[in-house]
Motif scaffolding. Structure first.
Motif, PDB file in Angstrom:
ATOM      1  N   ASP A 227       0.821  -1.220   0.000  1.00  0.00           N
ATOM      2  CA  ASP A 227       0.000   0.000   0.000  1.00  0.00           C
ATOM      3  C   ASP A 227       0.850   1.264   0.000  1.00  0.00           C
ATOM      4  O   ASP A 227       0.778   2.101   0.914  1.00  0.00           O
ATOM      5  CB  ASP A 227      -0.961  -0.021   1.192  1.00  0.00           C
ATOM      6  CG  ASP A 227      -1.980  -1.134   1.089  1.00  0.00           C
ATOM      7  OD1 ASP A 227      -2.164  -1.673  -0.013  1.00  0.00           O
ATOM      8  OD2 ASP A 227      -2.582  -1.488   2.122  1.00  0.00           O
ATOM      9  N   VAL A 250      -4.168  -3.678   2.420  1.00  0.00           N
ATOM     10  CA  VAL A 250      -5.454  -3.378   3.051  1.00  0.00           C
ATOM     11  C   VAL A 250      -6.491  -3.039   2.001  1.00  0.00           C
ATOM     12  O   VAL A 250      -7.671  -3.360   2.146  1.00  0.00           O
ATOM     13  CB  VAL A 250      -5.316  -2.205   4.049  1.00  0.00           C
ATOM     14  CG1 VAL A 250      -6.669  -1.834   4.642  1.00  0.00           C
ATOM     15  CG2 VAL A 250      -4.339  -2.561   5.155  1.00  0.00           C
ATOM     16  N   THR A 251      -6.069  -2.419   0.920  1.00  0.00           N
ATOM     17  CA  THR A 251      -7.021  -1.865  -0.047  1.00  0.00           C
ATOM     18  C   THR A 251      -7.042  -2.554  -1.403  1.00  0.00           C
ATOM     19  O   THR A 251      -7.961  -2.338  -2.195  1.00  0.00           O
ATOM     20  CB  THR A 251      -6.721  -0.374  -0.281  1.00  0.00           C
ATOM     21  OG1 THR A 251      -5.365  -0.237  -0.746  1.00  0.00           O
ATOM     22  CG2 THR A 251      -6.869   0.418   1.009  1.00  0.00           C
ATOM     23  N   MET A 261     -14.145  -5.544   6.700  1.00  0.00           N
ATOM     24  CA  MET A 261     -13.428  -4.744   7.690  1.00  0.00           C
ATOM     25  C   MET A 261     -14.319  -3.612   8.193  1.00  0.00           C
ATOM     26  O   MET A 261     -15.022  -2.973   7.418  1.00  0.00           O
ATOM     27  CB  MET A 261     -12.150  -4.160   7.066  1.00  0.00           C
ATOM     28  CG  MET A 261     -11.319  -3.288   7.984  1.00  0.00           C
ATOM     29  SD  MET A 261      -9.762  -2.779   7.209  1.00  0.00           S
ATOM     30  CE  MET A 261     -10.379  -1.665   5.928  1.00  0.00           C
ATOM     31  N   GLU A 263     -13.869  -0.257  10.856  1.00  0.00           N
ATOM     32  CA  GLU A 263     -12.971   0.531  11.689  1.00  0.00           C
ATOM     33  C   GLU A 263     -13.762   1.296  12.742  1.00  0.00           C
ATOM     34  O   GLU A 263     -14.808   1.882  12.445  1.00  0.00           O
ATOM     35  CB  GLU A 263     -12.178   1.520  10.828  1.00  0.00           C
ATOM     36  CG  GLU A 263     -11.222   0.856   9.846  1.00  0.00           C
ATOM     37  CD  GLU A 263     -10.423   1.865   9.058  1.00  0.00           C
ATOM     38  OE1 GLU A 263      -9.405   2.354   9.579  1.00  0.00           O
ATOM     39  OE2 GLU A 263     -10.832   2.172   7.922  1.00  0.00           O
ATOM     40  N   SER A 268     -10.258  -2.119  15.322  1.00  0.00           N
ATOM     41  CA  SER A 268     -10.759  -2.499  14.003  1.00  0.00           C
ATOM     42  C   SER A 268     -11.110  -3.975  14.040  1.00  0.00           C
ATOM     43  O   SER A 268     -10.414  -4.772  14.688  1.00  0.00           O
ATOM     44  CB  SER A 268      -9.710  -2.247  12.912  1.00  0.00           C
ATOM     45  OG  SER A 268      -9.423  -0.865  12.786  1.00  0.00           O
ATOM     46  N   ARG A 288      -6.067   2.459  10.035  1.00  0.00           N
ATOM     47  CA  ARG A 288      -5.801   1.524   8.936  1.00  0.00           C
ATOM     48  C   ARG A 288      -4.367   1.032   8.943  1.00  0.00           C
ATOM     49  O   ARG A 288      -4.075  -0.077   8.496  1.00  0.00           O
ATOM     50  CB  ARG A 288      -6.124   2.215   7.601  1.00  0.00           C
ATOM     51  CG  ARG A 288      -6.166   1.251   6.435  1.00  0.00           C
ATOM     52  CD  ARG A 288      -6.862   1.865   5.246  1.00  0.00           C
ATOM     53  NE  ARG A 288      -8.246   2.166   5.551  1.00  0.00           N
ATOM     54  CZ  ARG A 288      -9.082   2.743   4.682  1.00  0.00           C
ATOM     55  NH1 ARG A 288      -8.661   3.077   3.479  1.00  0.00           N
ATOM     56  NH2 ARG A 288     -10.328   2.983   5.023  1.00  0.00           N
ATOM     57  N   GLU A 289      -3.440   1.846   9.466  1.00  0.00           N
ATOM     58  CA  GLU A 289      -2.052   1.374   9.534  1.00  0.00           C
ATOM     59  C   GLU A 289      -1.939   0.183  10.474  1.00  0.00           C
ATOM     60  O   GLU A 289      -1.110  -0.713  10.271  1.00  0.00           O
ATOM     61  CB  GLU A 289      -1.103   2.507   9.941  1.00  0.00           C
ATOM     62  CG  GLU A 289      -1.087   2.858  11.416  1.00  0.00           C
ATOM     63  CD  GLU A 289      -2.296   3.680  11.848  1.00  0.00           C
ATOM     64  OE1 GLU A 289      -2.377   3.985  13.053  1.00  0.00           O
ATOM     65  OE2 GLU A 289      -3.147   4.006  11.000  1.00  0.00           O
ATOM     66  N   VAL A 291      -4.373  -2.024  10.875  1.00  0.00           N
ATOM     67  CA  VAL A 291      -4.915  -3.143  10.101  1.00  0.00           C
ATOM     68  C   VAL A 291      -3.807  -3.737   9.245  1.00  0.00           C
ATOM     69  O   VAL A 291      -3.617  -4.964   9.204  1.00  0.00           O
ATOM     70  CB  VAL A 291      -6.102  -2.686   9.229  1.00  0.00           C
ATOM     71  CG1 VAL A 291      -6.545  -3.815   8.299  1.00  0.00           C
ATOM     72  CG2 VAL A 291      -7.267  -2.221  10.099  1.00  0.00           C
ATOM     73  N   ARG A 356      -5.095  10.036  10.006  1.00  0.00           N
ATOM     74  CA  ARG A 356      -6.232   9.141   9.791  1.00  0.00           C
ATOM     75  C   ARG A 356      -6.744   8.610  11.129  1.00  0.00           C
ATOM     76  O   ARG A 356      -7.949   8.519  11.363  1.00  0.00           O
ATOM     77  CB  ARG A 356      -5.847   7.984   8.871  1.00  0.00           C
ATOM     78  CG  ARG A 356      -7.011   7.026   8.598  1.00  0.00           C
ATOM     79  CD  ARG A 356      -6.600   5.814   7.779  1.00  0.00           C
ATOM     80  NE  ARG A 356      -6.332   6.171   6.386  1.00  0.00           N
ATOM     81  CZ  ARG A 356      -5.142   6.128   5.813  1.00  0.00           C
ATOM     82  NH1 ARG A 356      -4.085   5.764   6.530  1.00  0.00           N
ATOM     83  NH2 ARG A 356      -4.986   6.447   4.556  1.00  0.00           N
ATOM     84  N   ARG A 357      -5.818   8.261  12.016  1.00  0.00           N
ATOM     85  CA  ARG A 357      -6.215   7.751  13.332  1.00  0.00           C
ATOM     86  C   ARG A 357      -6.945   8.826  14.134  1.00  0.00           C
ATOM     87  O   ARG A 357      -7.917   8.541  14.835  1.00  0.00           O
ATOM     88  CB  ARG A 357      -4.981   7.253  14.086  1.00  0.00           C
ATOM     89  CG  ARG A 357      -5.296   6.551  15.389  1.00  0.00           C
ATOM     90  CD  ARG A 357      -4.135   5.694  15.864  1.00  0.00           C
ATOM     91  NE  ARG A 357      -2.894   6.423  15.941  1.00  0.00           N
ATOM     92  CZ  ARG A 357      -1.851   6.211  15.133  1.00  0.00           C
ATOM     93  NH1 ARG A 357      -1.919   5.291  14.192  1.00  0.00           N
ATOM     94  NH2 ARG A 357      -0.745   6.904  15.267  1.00  0.00           N
TER      95      ARG A 357
END
Length: 483
Positions: A227, A250-251, A261, A263, A268, A288-289, A291, A356-357
């Protein structure tokens, strides 16, 4: 360490390093910093650019060292009575100790590198594999030309798994470390612009990370996080080395990927395909990191023959390391807030992940999402360009307010149209932040290590503790705890 199984004995060290020493001993630990020595440990005196470890041999013995590895005469009284092992070069001796420790243990070894997430993956692997087997792992960020051999030299002889972090500042550094640890599995988490000042092109960073494949055992496996922009470069490097590889994303489509998934602000939940094995589990950290980290961990556990079920249980109970996304609930008087401590260093990939978090953090009422960011370092001539790319992240992750602790971040915030204040980092910053917070806020702190943001976080937590004590004295309930 059991008495019957010391980490190192004098006979073993002399045979490994070719040193000279007369007195027998055994040691349960190895240190290169005399301040960390505990009774029963061995001290290695290294010559550094600023400090000479030989000046601290007496201090190490005063703290209980049983022996010291030296390459110079020790100018202390009664030096002849000390258990000294003399070698020509203590750093080379440490590397020989590392190679010996790697060969003597029946351990399957995982090496981890990448521009972001490598320490988190190492510590998660330590917990995942350690639930069922004796597992040794790098501590802190011991990932350079001293930290890697020191971590290896500390590996107990009965270890069944070893997990080591490999970092770099320049080309060739990872290859050197990889050949020393000789991994059965090599994990590359991601590639980004970290340490860009040391490379002419960003593609060179990807190739430098791929140097970890040089040390892989002939039947070893490369695990590639996909990613990022340089995924195909990693794949090409693995192929050119003739290495089998497993892809993780992840994507996108990959050998290891989520099937479903969800979040949340604190975790998650997902069902994932781990190279043909379907598993449903929870990651005990948001973002997501994390994940991606969990998928890399499960891929590595499967590759070394570990227990996926126990690994999944370990992932559900993860707590982030201090400075790497640890979440604290703060009660500042009547204001209940969430603090995300991501103060340990920053690069473009980790900065995006941290924002993002923050976007996942729950706010209440009129609560805001506040980012406290210092400038990133070691980005070279492209520093301003790389910083400016973060403007889009500030917008898409709904940052309400930016406290910028540097000119580059100030420009980023203003370009993004975010409410931005430029602050100098000083002894009043934590108090000013505490006074700024209101009930329902979520605040995230991140920046380069040189900015000293870890101390800012500690001061915020201390303020919360003092207010808790004051409120308790007044009959009010105050709370501060890590989640």
């Amino acid at each position: 360490m059991d008495f019957e199984e010391p980490l190192w004995t004098s006979a073993e060290l002399l045979a490994t390093c070719g040193g000279v020493g007369a007195q027998p001993w055994y040691a349960d630990g190895v240190h290169t910093d005399s301040r960390e020595v505990m009774p029963g440990d061995m001290f290695i005196a290294l010559n550094g650019a600023k400090l000479n470890g030989h000046d601290y041999v007496a201090d190490a013995f005063s703290r209980g060292a049983v022996a010291a590895l030296v390459s110079e005469d020790i100018a202390v009284a009664e030096a002849s009575a000390l258990r000294l092992v003399h070698v020509n070069d203590t750093l080379e001796a440490l590397r020989r100790m590392a190679a010996h420790a790697r060969n003597r243990a029946p351990a399957r070894v995982v090496g981890v590198t990448g521009s972001a997430g490598k320490t988190s993956v190492v510590q998660a692997l330590r917990q995942a594999l350690g639930r069922t087997e004796a597992t040794h792992a790098s501590m802190k960020s011991f990932n350079n030309y001293i930290g890697v051999p020191l971590s290896l030299a500390r590996m107990p002889r009965h270890s069944r798994f070893g997990v080591f972090e490999l970092g770099m500042n320049m080309p060739g550094e990872i290859a050197h470390s990889a050949r020393l640890i000789a991994p059965d599995v090599a994990v590359v988490t991601a590639v980004g612009a970290a340490h860009a000042a040391g490379f002419e092109k960003l593609s060179d960073i990807a190739r430098a990370k791929a140097e970890i494949f040089d040390g892989l055992k002939p039947d070893g496996l490369a695990i590639l996080g996909m990613d990022h922009d340089w995924a195909e470069t990693l794949r090409a490097e693995a192929k050119s080395c003739g290495r089998d590889y497993m892809t993780v994303s992840v994507t996108g489509n990959a050998d290891v990927r989520p099937l479903r998934m969800t979040e949340h602000g604190t975790c998650s939940c997902l069902t994932a395909d781990i190279a043909g094995t379907t598993i449903t589990y929870k990651v005990g950290q948001p973002g997501r990191e994390w994940v991606l980290n969990s998928l890399l961990v499960l891929a590595a556990v499967k590759a070394v023959g570990g227990d996926l079920g126990h690994a999944a249980l370990a992932l559900s109970r993860l707590q982030a390391e201090p400075g790497r996304g640890r979440i604290h609930a703060l009660q500042m008087g009547r204001a209940g807030c969430t603090l995300i401590d991501d103060s340990y260093n920053a690069n473009p990939l980790s900065m995006t992940a941290a924002l993002r978090r923050l976007s996942l953090a729950t706010t209440k009422g009129v609560g805001r999402r506040i980012a406290v960011l210092s400038d990133m370092k070691e980005l070279g001539e492209r520093s301003e360009e790389i910083h400016q790319k973060l403007a889009r992240d500030l917008e898409r992750f709904n940052v309400d307010k930016l406290i910028a602790l540097g000119p580059c971040m100030t420009k980023v915030g203003r370009r993004a149209g975010v409410n931005t204040e430029y602050w100098e980092l000083d002894k009043f910053t934590a108090r000013n932040l505490a006074e700024l917070l209101r009930d329902g806020d979520a605040i995230m702190v991140k920046g380069a290590n040189s900015a000293g943001l870890a101390s800012l976080v500690r001061e915020l937590l201390d303020i919360a503790d003092r207010e808790m004590a004051d409120d308790s004295a007044d009959g009010m309930l105050g709370v501060r705890h890590a989640l």
